[in-house]
Write a protein that holds these residues in place. Sequence first.
Motif, PDB file in Angstrom:
ATOM      1  N   THR A   1      74.846  62.174  21.986  1.00 15.91           N
ATOM      2  CA  THR A   1      75.504  61.886  20.715  1.00 15.91           C
ATOM      3  C   THR A   1      74.731  60.804  19.977  1.00 15.91           C
ATOM      4  O   THR A   1      74.463  59.740  20.538  1.00 15.91           O
ATOM      5  CB  THR A   1      76.959  61.420  20.930  1.00 15.91           C
ATOM      6  OG1 THR A   1      77.691  62.421  21.645  1.00 15.91           O
ATOM      7  CG2 THR A   1      77.643  61.163  19.598  1.00 15.91           C
ATOM      8  N   TRP A   2      74.360  61.097  18.743  1.00 16.03           N
ATOM      9  CA  TRP A   2      73.713  60.101  17.879  1.00 16.03           C
ATOM     10  C   TRP A   2      74.746  59.588  16.877  1.00 16.03           C
ATOM     11  O   TRP A   2      75.639  60.335  16.454  1.00 16.03           O
ATOM     12  CB  TRP A   2      72.536  60.715  17.118  1.00 16.03           C
ATOM     13  CG  TRP A   2      71.433  61.215  17.993  1.00 16.03           C
ATOM     14  CD1 TRP A   2      70.356  60.525  18.451  1.00 16.03           C
ATOM     15  CD2 TRP A   2      71.286  62.544  18.503  1.00 16.03           C
ATOM     16  NE1 TRP A   2      69.548  61.326  19.227  1.00 16.03           N
ATOM     17  CE2 TRP A   2      70.096  62.581  19.274  1.00 16.03           C
ATOM     18  CE3 TRP A   2      72.061  63.711  18.396  1.00 16.03           C
ATOM     19  CZ2 TRP A   2      69.653  63.719  19.916  1.00 16.03           C
ATOM     20  CZ3 TRP A   2      71.619  64.855  19.039  1.00 16.03           C
ATOM     21  CH2 TRP A   2      70.424  64.856  19.787  1.00 16.03           C
TER      22      TRP A   2
ATOM     23  N   GLY B   1      72.619  54.338  16.891  1.00 18.06           N
ATOM     24  CA  GLY B   1      72.796  54.376  18.331  1.00 18.06           C
ATOM     25  C   GLY B   1      72.719  55.771  18.898  1.00 18.06           C
ATOM     26  O   GLY B   1      72.748  56.774  18.175  1.00 18.06           O
ATOM     27  N   VAL B   2      72.615  55.828  20.217  1.00 14.88           N
ATOM     28  CA  VAL B   2      72.587  57.099  20.929  1.00 14.88           C
ATOM     29  C   VAL B   2      73.305  56.918  22.258  1.00 14.88           C
ATOM     30  O   VAL B   2      73.196  55.882  22.911  1.00 14.88           O
ATOM     31  CB  VAL B   2      71.140  57.589  21.157  1.00 14.88           C
ATOM     32  CG1 VAL B   2      70.328  56.591  21.972  1.00 14.88           C
ATOM     33  CG2 VAL B   2      71.121  58.968  21.809  1.00 14.88           C
ATOM     34  N   THR B   3      74.072  57.930  22.643  1.00 12.27           N
ATOM     35  CA  THR B   3      74.758  57.961  23.934  1.00 12.27           C
ATOM     36  C   THR B   3      74.308  59.209  24.678  1.00 12.27           C
ATOM     37  O   THR B   3      74.304  60.304  24.115  1.00 12.27           O
ATOM     38  CB  THR B   3      76.283  57.985  23.751  1.00 12.27           C
ATOM     39  OG1 THR B   3      76.684  56.833  23.014  1.00 12.27           O
ATOM     40  CG2 THR B   3      76.997  58.003  25.091  1.00 12.27           C
TER      41      THR B   3
ATOM     42  N   ALA C   1      72.585  53.148  23.960  1.00 13.00           N
ATOM     43  CA  ALA C   1      71.755  52.133  23.311  1.00 13.00           C
ATOM     44  C   ALA C   1      72.153  52.063  21.840  1.00 13.00           C
ATOM     45  O   ALA C   1      72.387  53.101  21.201  1.00 13.00           O
ATOM     46  CB  ALA C   1      70.273  52.463  23.443  1.00 13.00           C
ATOM     47  N   GLU C   2      72.223  50.851  21.312  1.00 14.37           N
ATOM     48  CA  GLU C   2      72.558  50.694  19.898  1.00 14.37           C
ATOM     49  C   GLU C   2      71.780  49.522  19.313  1.00 14.37           C
ATOM     50  O   GLU C   2      71.533  48.517  19.996  1.00 14.37           O
ATOM     51  CB  GLU C   2      74.061  50.480  19.691  1.00 14.37           C
ATOM     52  CG  GLU C   2      74.599  49.208  20.303  1.00 14.37           C
ATOM     53  CD  GLU C   2      76.101  49.060  20.128  1.00 14.37           C
ATOM     54  OE1 GLU C   2      76.754  50.065  19.814  1.00 14.37           O
ATOM     55  OE2 GLU C   2      76.610  47.938  20.308  1.00 14.37           O
ATOM     56  N   TRP C   3      71.385  49.680  18.080  1.00 16.26           N
ATOM     57  CA  TRP C   3      70.691  48.623  17.343  1.00 16.26           C
ATOM     58  C   TRP C   3      71.468  48.341  16.066  1.00 16.26           C
ATOM     59  O   TRP C   3      71.862  49.265  15.346  1.00 16.26           O
ATOM     60  CB  TRP C   3      69.262  49.055  17.000  1.00 16.26           C
ATOM     61  CG  TRP C   3      68.589  48.147  16.001  1.00 16.26           C
ATOM     62  CD1 TRP C   3      68.077  46.899  16.227  1.00 16.26           C
ATOM     63  CD2 TRP C   3      68.357  48.434  14.618  1.00 16.26           C
ATOM     64  NE1 TRP C   3      67.548  46.385  15.072  1.00 16.26           N
ATOM     65  CE2 TRP C   3      67.700  47.308  14.066  1.00 16.26           C
ATOM     66  CE3 TRP C   3      68.641  49.530  13.797  1.00 16.26           C
ATOM     67  CZ2 TRP C   3      67.319  47.257  12.721  1.00 16.26           C
ATOM     68  CZ3 TRP C   3      68.271  49.467  12.463  1.00 16.26           C
ATOM     69  CH2 TRP C   3      67.607  48.350  11.940  1.00 16.26           C
ATOM     70  N   THR C   4      71.705  47.064  15.809  1.00 17.87           N
ATOM     71  CA  THR C   4      72.449  46.642  14.634  1.00 17.87           C
ATOM     72  C   THR C   4      71.652  45.595  13.882  1.00 17.87           C
ATOM     73  O   THR C   4      71.119  44.660  14.493  1.00 17.87           O
ATOM     74  CB  THR C   4      73.812  46.040  15.018  1.00 17.87           C
ATOM     75  OG1 THR C   4      74.536  46.972  15.813  1.00 17.87           O
ATOM     76  CG2 THR C   4      74.618  45.699  13.781  1.00 17.87           C
ATOM     77  N   THR C   5      71.558  45.743  12.586  1.00 13.07           N
ATOM     78  CA  THR C   5      70.953  44.713  11.753  1.00 13.07           C
ATOM     79  C   THR C   5      71.970  44.273  10.710  1.00 13.07           C
ATOM     80  O   THR C   5      72.673  45.104  10.123  1.00 13.07           O
ATOM     81  CB  THR C   5      69.658  45.209  11.080  1.00 13.07           C
ATOM     82  OG1 THR C   5      69.071  44.128  10.329  1.00 13.07           O
ATOM     83  CG2 THR C   5      69.904  46.388  10.162  1.00 13.07           C
TER      84      THR C   5
END
Length: 425
Positions: free
Chosen positions: A206-207, A238-240, A251-255
């Motif tokens: 899942t994206w 993110g991706v699961t 994994a997730e990236w937040t800005t």
Amino acid sequence: MAATEERARGALLGSIVLAACALPGVLPGAAWAEDAPTDGLLSIKMTQYQDSQTGLYGGNTNAVVAGAGGGLDTRRILARGSGLATISSASSGGGGGGGGGGPSNTIDRMRILTPSVYALVPINRHWAANGALTVDDVSGASPRYYSDMRSAAQIVDRRVAEDAKLHYYGARQGYSLGLAHSSEHDFLSDAISADATLASDNQDTTWNAGLALTQDVINPVTHIVRDQKRHTVELQLGVTQALDATDLVQAEWTTTRDSGYLNDPYKFDDVRPNRRTANVLQLHWNHWTGDSALKFGYRYYRDSYGVQAHTVDLAWVMPVLEHVDVTPALRYYTQTAASFYADPPAVHYPNPVGTPTYFSADQRLAAFGALSWSLKIAWRMSPAWTVDGKVELYHQRSNWALGSGSPQINPFDATTVQLGLSRVF
């Protein structure tokens, strides 16, 4: 950052939540199913938070009592800080460990009592809605200068926050739109969020992507500013991935970009850059053992203020009786100091040395480490009713930081107790 502000931009906004790390027997299915949930949920929680600090003078050997007054309205002062809240959702600030320059005793500081109500309502096969109402009753004292309680502001405040989200569930995709509002005596916050998910054909991957916009209006009772605004833009990707029947990774990236008034109006001589960019990388791994679940997480934070932080947490969800689950958890947190943070020995109380462009004596921008551990017990009384309780203990010390911690900031401790009751309908 105070707990109230942190929640307005975090838990209540609920804006950019990744697909849940669901495992058999732990969470009821993936975050985005083919159909909307068929069962509704009503949950009521009561949370009490209490923190304390050891050392009356906060370790400030340069401090003098003359700084205690400041002409501030002590009936209503709520300090706001860095945004690096290390307590799950209740910290109003922190201190580290180090030497002490005055009498040493433990002083109760902030107390927060938080009732909240959450509801999830299915609409039809493809639509569902959820919302929450939270009230924070805050009382106690918060230092205006490091951890020196002689210059503490007496705080009595109430914050009311509401949020609502509408979800659409497709065959492999999902969309949601959310609104949130939070109000206090001196602080208003409004936010809008949108996110989308897309699952692979076999539903193993899942994206997700999300965007949130927040506007805050600040009117401190000190009257040093009026109707100051702060704008926040948050983007998350993110991706699961389900590795097999027992392992799920995420994994997730937040800005995040903040602009506008970022100073703390309740701290002495607090002047910060009017822009801040922060990046966060989070990794999660859930493993199903057959009768219990292990959950591991890592979070890396870095911002343009020069703060870098690492968080490692571990939880074990295990059944102890037929309808009772117990979850012990442990978390370690460490951060470096902001580039414009000044340690107590370099400051003439309560003013900075010279005329620096940016300056802060906010202990939440210091370098420190923290350990917290918690225990949660959930009892499924029937297929419809569940009651749960959780206790979390938090301890913060400067000498627990990786590398050098900021000196002369006193030990800080907190206890959070939460009781909950939920019903599926």
